[in-house]
Design a protein around this motif. Structure first.
Motif, PDB file in Angstrom:
ATOM      1  N   TYR A 170      -4.763  -8.150  -6.143  1.00 33.03           N
ATOM      2  CA  TYR A 170      -4.376  -8.607  -4.808  1.00 33.03           C
ATOM      3  C   TYR A 170      -4.651 -10.098  -4.671  1.00 33.03           C
ATOM      4  CZ  TYR A 170      -3.959  -3.703  -3.640  1.00 33.03           C
ATOM      5  OH  TYR A 170      -3.569  -2.392  -3.638  1.00 33.03           O
ATOM      6  N   VAL A 176      -7.069  -9.504   0.686  1.00 32.47           N
ATOM      7  CA  VAL A 176      -7.428  -8.243   1.335  1.00 32.47           C
ATOM      8  C   VAL A 176      -8.443  -8.553   2.424  1.00 32.47           C
ATOM      9  CG1 VAL A 176      -7.074  -6.941  -0.812  1.00 32.47           C
ATOM     10  CG2 VAL A 176      -9.386  -7.672  -0.189  1.00 32.47           C
ATOM     11  N   SER A 215      -5.265  -3.937   2.810  1.00 35.29           N
ATOM     12  CA  SER A 215      -4.378  -4.622   1.857  1.00 35.29           C
ATOM     13  C   SER A 215      -3.406  -5.537   2.597  1.00 35.29           C
ATOM     14  CB  SER A 215      -3.607  -3.591   1.032  1.00 35.29           C
ATOM     15  OG  SER A 215      -4.492  -2.752   0.324  1.00 35.29           O
ATOM     16  N   ALA A 244      -0.282  -8.172  -1.937  1.00 32.15           N
ATOM     17  CA  ALA A 244      -0.480  -7.486  -3.209  1.00 32.15           C
ATOM     18  C   ALA A 244       0.221  -8.221  -4.348  1.00 32.15           C
ATOM     19  CB  ALA A 244       0.038  -6.056  -3.124  1.00 32.15           C
ATOM     20  N   ALA A 276       0.498  -2.528   1.431  1.00 34.40           N
ATOM     21  CA  ALA A 276       0.217  -3.941   1.693  1.00 34.40           C
ATOM     22  C   ALA A 276       1.281  -4.546   2.595  1.00 34.40           C
ATOM     23  CB  ALA A 276       0.137  -4.718   0.383  1.00 34.40           C
TER      24      ALA A 276
END
Length: 276
Positions: free
Chosen positions: A120, A123, A224, A227, A234
């Motif tokens: 990621y 986040v 998320s 991503a 996400a």
């Protein structure tokens, strides 16, 4: 002035028109959020509110009927009150800033990992913090709301992803720096994208929105936001090749901000693709 009430006087007509233009989005969003019981305090949940998997991911307990009934009723005016007008064209939703003139969403963040595999780019602090480049205290729900108001996101479950540009900005001892997010992610091996040791190819990211189901708003639940690998939960996805390879991405150390320096992640419309 807190919120952008529909009964604003003539001195705030731009705000009233803005709310009127997006009132259906606000109403749908507020009711969906309230119905699934995901309006909660933006603080890390206690362990007894869910379980931590072996991967380190926190999975909260599913909201009970009692939890959902305890949520305040949501309507267009309730949603509007979460929006704070900060200037002629600017507003805030929680920690997230928006600018209607430039159609830019700004998210406060901090660097998390400077080495090792990452899946990621961003986040929340309750998300997959052990495999992300940046973390944020901002709510994904607020990011989604700001993006909806600026036309940078489809409504969840409706319409194709919106191409966006993402830059990371910070101020040190000199002038502010703005670096495209893709220049901060290095490839660990050859791929259809590029050669090992190079950064992600330049290009747009995909604001895909997140999922909304009986367990709530997916991005809020999982934390998320952006991503690098395929993740429908996400808010923003990576449309480049090999997005299913979770051993492909590491931080590109030469492009990262200094340790401990706060940064802003700026999301804005992508430039139209050039004709072939």
């Amino acid at each position: 002035m807190n919120g952008i009430p529909p009964e604003a006087d003539s001195s705030s007509k731009p705000s009233r028109r803005f709310l009127s233009r997006e009132s259906s989005i606000l109403l749908w969003w507020a009711c969906a959020v309230s119905a699934t019981g995901i309006i909660r305090a933006q603080t890390p949940p206690a362990p007894d509110q869910g379980a931590i998997q072996s991967s380190g991911k926190f999975v909260p307990s599913r909201p009970t009927d009692q939890d959902k009934q305890a949520q305040p009723p949501a309507d267009k005016e309730t949603a509007a009150r979460q929006i704070e007008k900060t200037g002629e064209t600017t507003f805030k939703v929680g920690l997230v800033q928006g600018d209607r003139a430039t159609r830019t969403v700004v998210i406060p963040a901090k660097i998390k990992l400077r080495e090792g595999l990452i899946e990621y780019a961003l986040v929340t602090t309750k998300g997959k913090v052990h495999e992300t480049l940046f973390t944020t205290e901002a709510s994904p729900l607020h990011i989604q709301t700001a993006a909806l108001l600026l036309g940078l996101s489809p409504q969840p479950g409706k319409g194709p992803p919106v191409p966006v540009t993402i830059e990371v900005e910070w101020a040190g001892n000199g002038p502010k720096r703005q670096v495209p997010l893709e220049e901060m992610v290095e490839l660990t091996k050859d791929s259809p994208q590029a050669k090992s040791g190079t950064t992600l190819p330049k290009g747009a990211w995909s604001f895909q929105a997140s999922t909304l189901d009986e367990d709530g708003f997916g991005a809020e639940r999982d934390g998320s936001v952006i991503a690098l690998i395929s993740d429908p939960v996400a808010l923003v996805g990576n449309p480049r090749a090999d997005q299913d390879d979770d051993d492909l991405h590491i931080p590109h150390a030469a492009s990262l901000p200094p340790e401990g320096l706060p940064v802003s992640i700026r999301i804005s419309p992508a430039a139209p693709a050039k004709a072939e």
